[in-house]
Design a protein around this motif. Structure first.
Motif, PDB file in Angstrom:
ATOM      1  N   ARG A   1       0.776  -1.368  -0.171  1.00 60.01           N
ATOM      2  CA  ARG A   1       0.242   0.118   0.055  1.00 60.01           C
ATOM      3  C   ARG A   1       0.989   1.339  -0.545  1.00 60.01           C
ATOM      4  NH1 ARG A   1      -4.696   1.786   4.230  1.00 60.01           N
ATOM      5  NH2 ARG A   1      -5.332   3.617   3.073  1.00 60.01           N
TER       6      ARG A   1
ATOM      7  N   THR B   1      -5.505 -11.857  -4.143  1.00 56.62           N
ATOM      8  CA  THR B   1      -5.811 -10.821  -3.601  1.00 56.62           C
ATOM      9  C   THR B   1      -5.658  -9.812  -3.520  1.00 56.62           C
ATOM     10  OG1 THR B   1      -5.899 -13.294  -2.054  1.00 56.62           O
ATOM     11  CG2 THR B   1      -7.861 -12.612  -3.560  1.00 56.62           C
TER      12      THR B   1
ATOM     13  N   ARG C   1      -6.251  -6.222  -1.942  1.00 54.51           N
ATOM     14  CA  ARG C   1      -6.978  -5.337  -1.407  1.00 54.51           C
ATOM     15  C   ARG C   1      -5.616  -4.484  -1.557  1.00 54.51           C
ATOM     16  NH1 ARG C   1      -6.419 -10.898   0.319  1.00 54.51           N
ATOM     17  NH2 ARG C   1      -4.359 -10.238   1.751  1.00 54.51           N
ATOM     18  N   THR C   2      -4.756  -4.478  -1.798  1.00 51.48           N
ATOM     19  CA  THR C   2      -3.400  -2.652  -1.301  1.00 51.48           C
ATOM     20  C   THR C   2      -4.492  -2.244  -3.004  1.00 51.48           C
ATOM     21  OG1 THR C   2      -1.284  -4.258  -0.976  1.00 51.48           O
ATOM     22  CG2 THR C   2      -1.227  -2.499  -2.806  1.00 51.48           C
TER      23      THR C   2
ATOM     24  N   ALA D   1      -7.245  -0.274  -1.470  1.00 49.25           N
ATOM     25  CA  ALA D   1      -7.121   0.246   0.172  1.00 49.25           C
ATOM     26  C   ALA D   1      -6.457   1.585  -0.234  1.00 49.25           C
ATOM     27  CB  ALA D   1      -6.245  -0.048   1.004  1.00 49.25           C
TER      28      ALA D   1
END
Length: 188
Positions: A111, A139, A143-144, A147
């Motif tokens: 992130r 996955t 998510r990264t 976010a």
């Protein structure tokens, strides 16, 4: 060696150097790190070529590719590779990608890396749109990207031929005004 804006976090992006071949091979030569990328693990010689091309692309005018080392500020250790490629056919748009050494997974570096690449794209380069693609089974990347403020946009079927088979890609995009809103920046 040029460093790019840092959010004051743990990482910084910097231009690659000849001495980075071994560290980049720790990413691109890793079966685990390349599992969901669009290519299989690279040999040391292939990585040397990638680093050499990255160094050359840094001097191009106009510059269309930012292939950068992701470095821990505290230690100076290269933990990943980030890439921002400006699309020469679409004004003010680019694609972004990143890969990290498996030893650095799970620490939020993905992130932070994406955040630094977006700061370069929207802050330094004044781009309008950035997009990314990921393997359907990746996955962690989903998510990264979510976010970091990306929006899932769709699926490109049969997009990448890797490891002997065609694979789809899931695409994401973020616009400058969305990035600014997330950061509390007043639009220009």
């Amino acid at each position: 060696m040029e460093r790019f804006p840092s959010s004051g976090g743990r990482l910084v992006l910097r231009e690659l150097e000849d001495d980075d071949v071994s560290a980049v091979h720790g990413v691109y030569g890793s079966e685990a790190a390349t599992e969901h990328l669009s290519f299989p693990p690279r040999s040391l010689d292939e990585v040397r070529g990638i680093v050499e091309r990255s160094i050359v692309s840094a001097r191009a005018v106009p510059r269309e590719e930012y292939a950068l080392g992701v470095v821990e500020q505290a230690t100076g250790v290269l933990v990943g590779f980030g890439r921002l490629a400006v699309d020469p056919h679409q004004q003010r748009a680019a694609t972004v990608g990143f890969a990290l050494r498996p030893e650095s997974w799970g620490a939020g570096y993905g992130r932070e890396t994406v955040g630094l690449l977006l700061a370069l794209a929207f802050g330094e380069l004044g781009l309008h749109r950035v997009w990314a693609a990921r393997a359907p089974l990746n996955t962690a990347s989903a998510r990264t990207l979510l976010a970091a403020g990306f929006v899932e946009e769709g699926r490109i079927r049969g997009h990448v031929h890797v490891r002997g088979a065609w694979r789809d890609s899931i695409t994401y995009g973020i616009l400058r005004e969305e990035w600014e809103a997330l950061r509390g920046i007043t639009p220009r």
